[in-house]
Design an enzyme around this catalytic site. Structure first.
Site, short mmCIF file in Angstrom:
data_model
loop_
_atom_site.label_atom_id
_atom_site.label_comp_id
_atom_site.label_asym_id
_atom_site.label_seq_id
_atom_site.Cartn_x
_atom_site.Cartn_y
_atom_site.Cartn_z
N GLU A 132 0.70 -0.58 -0.14
CA GLU A 132 -0.13 0.23 0.57
C GLU A 132 0.99 1.34 0.37
OE1 GLU A 132 -4.05 -1.39 2.00
OE2 GLU A 132 -2.49 -0.81 3.64
N GLU A 163 -7.49 -7.64 -0.86
CA GLU A 163 -7.64 -7.91 0.14
C GLU A 163 -9.41 -6.61 0.29
OE1 GLU A 163 -5.22 -4.91 2.69
OE2 GLU A 163 -3.58 -6.03 2.77
#
Length: 630
Positions: free
Chosen positions: A181, A255
């Site tokens: 991320e 995710e």
């Protein structure tokens, strides 16, 4: 539900023997040995699961319809001190975990960071890097060579362990994730490329992928050349959007969240659950790859739970000990109602039946003939009778954070002899993260970085007394009192731009005199209290001053057979629990978590020692036994 096997990717090859995992030429998905392959992954973290339960949790994921396990590697869990690695003890043997996945016919997505977030202390970056006052984290060599040198050393340790476990070498690892991320943190493709090059120079040339939110990916271009893209909070619509933006790159929902993290002081866990039935149905119907983050969360045992800083208010938000995350498989490994719903949806698209759901782990009986089973601890020891020698005075003119003293976790005591005045207020506004303050033997109050009001000055009533000289002569001596600040470092921030989060007293301590004078306090004594295994094992069972907070309490749990159990700490204030030397983590009466999970392997038939350190309580309270988290 009617089976729709024709919609399922036909490739059912299992790990074992060399395989080629690759990307379709047009970016339209993944290939295994040249045939379309749907990744159905569930995330498990070996560091959050007792090693005895690894196989059970993998089997739980398989029985829900997964064919892959995604796992984070927590760098700071494996390199707790600079240059000293541990990939062998307890649940740190990630090679063994990956081989277990393969033994259960599960593929692997390998997520080694170096940064992982994961609600883990400092996002898994080792805190010893914070000893450099000007350190920059998550940046390329040109911006901070010290950080990248540490990253290179870490990956060098992973390389010989991972290479034999890649699919092309006969192992189960399909892809390696580069960082995590990063688009939420910065825009610096040079940094991501440096990490990719370290792996390539070590003999692993992919396949690689990155993970990011769709908006962050588009804004920061946080992907690597030749790598796939995984989307945080991904779904079918986001996969379609990213395929339009990057038409030659395969994408997956990296995710998919069944719930969310929980901070101390927030509402109960029940508010965090998300219904993924529609999301999973669409992903299966469209044969899109995905990873459930997390299918089973486990527990942030010890001091490893992380923290956040609210982007708007700046409020420090430490994470609770449980990482239940409203996951389909609960903290103690039980199939929830959501698990059974998701299993049914996934099974409806598969041509072969799923294996049966593994039996749950046995639990201890939480009730006796009188109702709830309870322990009554006794006073055992005092922190004040177990202080180590103070650091050399040259190190302690001004109070420094833990990291500057070489300590990562636990507590530090800052002690200062006060001068001749009667009253005032103490300003330790930038304490990280929780302090109990004493004047002599008297508790003067506490300061908490979390959920703290604007006014952070602590009123003091410091009476400067005179006493006769010990010789009995008529002369008098000053009896200045001692200020003691016992600071607990809680979780380091694991997300965003506030990650340089050192622990302890990070700014000067100021005493505001009643007269209006302002005094910066210098000349401190500092004692390090890591509260690690060695410290706890060597506690001296003394209690010279039972009326001074900072006490250890002890109880014996006598059982005929072992089983999972929760210790209900709702009658206690704030502290830590150890069972047979295992640190179960923190409790805090602000909630919402009041129970700490103890897995069966940490218990034994017969007598078990339960040790409690409470930062406030002078008298013992009952500890209840429970079979569930809430």
């Amino acid at each position: 539900m009617k089976k729709r096997a024709s919609r399922q990717a036909p490739n059912t090859v299992e790990p074992g023997g060399p395989h080629v995992f690759s990307f379709a030429a047009n970016g339209d998905g993944f290939l295994l040995d040249g045939k379309p392959f749907q990744i159905r992954s569930g995330e498990l973290h070996p560091a959050r699961i007792p090693v005895d339960y690894w196989r059970h949790r993998i089997q739980m994921a398989k029985a829900m319809g997964m064919n892959t396990i995604a796992l984070y590697v927590m760098w700071n869990y494996h390199e707790p001190t600079e240059g000293t690695f541990d990939f062998h003890t307890d649940n740190r043997d990630i090679e063994a975990f990956i081989r277990l996945c393969q033994a259960e016919s599960m593929w692997v997505l390998f997520r080694p960071g170096p940064y992982v977030c994961a609600e883990w202390d400092l996002g898994s970056i080792p805190c010893w890097l914070l000893r450099y006052p000007d350190i920059r984290l998550r940046t390329d060599r040109a911006n901070d060579s010290r950080y990248m040198h540490a990253v290179e050393r870490y990956i060098a340790e992973l390389l010989p362990r991972v290479k034999p476990l890649m699919a092309e070498s006969g192992g189960p690892i399909l892809m390696i994730q580069i960082e995590n991320e990063f688009g939420s943190f910065d825009s610096n493709q040079a940094y991501l490329e440096e990490i990719r090059e370290i792996w390539i120079r070590g003999g692993i040339d992919g396949p690689f992928y990155t993970e990011d939110g769709l908006v962050q990916l588009q804004q920061s271009q946080s992907y690597v050349a030749g790598g796939a893209i995984a989307l945080s909070n991904g779904n079918a619509a986001q996969i379609e959007a990213v395929r339009k933006a990057f038409p030659s790159v395969p994408a997956m929902a990296g995710e998919v969240y069944p719930g969310w993290l929980t901070h101390w002081g927030e509402r109960a866990f029940q508010g965090t659950s998300v219904d993924l039935c529609a999301t999973l149905d669409e992903l299966m119907r469209k044969n899109l790859s995905f990873n459930l983050y997390v299918i089973h969360g486990g527990t942030s045992f010890g001091f490893y739970a992380g923290a956040n800083v609210d982007a708007d208010s700046g409020e420090y938000q430490p994470d609770i000990t449980s990482y239940d995350y409203a996951a389909p498989v609960s903290e103690q490994g039980v199939a929830t109602q959501r698990y059974m719903q998701y299993r049914s949806i996934i099974a409806g698209y598969l041509s072969t039946p799923l294996p049966p759901v593994p039996l749950p782990i046995d639990t201890l009986t939480a009730k006796d003939a009188n109702g709830t089973r309870r322990l009554m601890p006794q006073r055992y020891a005092s922190i004040w009778d177990n202080l180590p020698a103070a650091l050399p005075s040259a190190q302690t003119t001004h109070p420094q954070p833990f990291e500057m003293y070489g300590q990562g976790f636990g507590f530090v005591l800052y002690r200062k002899r006060l001068g001749p005045y009667e009253s005032g207020s103490l300003d330790i506004a930038n304490v990280h993260d929780y302090a109990t303050v004493f004047i002599g033997d008297q508790y003067a109050g506490g300061v908490s970085r979390a959920r703290m009001p604007e006014e952070r000055a602590l009123p003091l009533n410091v009476v400067h007394r005179k006493r006769l000289a010990l010789s009995g002569a008529s002369s008098v001596q000053d009896d200045a009192q001692v200020l003691e600040i016992l600071v607990e470092g809680m979780g380091r921030v694991n997300y965003g731009h506030s990650m340089i989060d050192r622990k302890g007293i990070v700014d000067p301590v100021v005493l505001h005199h009643a007269s209006g004078a302002r005094e910066v306090l210098t000349g401190w004594e500092v004692a390090l209290l890591p509260m690690d295994e060695s410290f706890v094992e060597n506690l001296r069972p003394l209690c010279s001053n039972p009326d001074k907070a900072g006490l250890f309490f002890i109880a014996t749990l006598s059982i005929d057979a072992t089983g999972d159990v929760y210790f209900d700490m709702s009658e206690w204030t704030k502290g830590i629990v150890w069972v047979n030397g295992h640190n179960l983590g923190r409790y805090w009466n602000i909630g919402p978590q009041t129970r700490l999970y103890c897995p069966s392997p940490w218990l034994k038939p017969g007598d078990n020692t339960v040790l409690i350190f409470d930062q406030h309580q002078l008298e013992a309270r009952a500890v209840g036994l429970a079979s569930t988290l809430s």
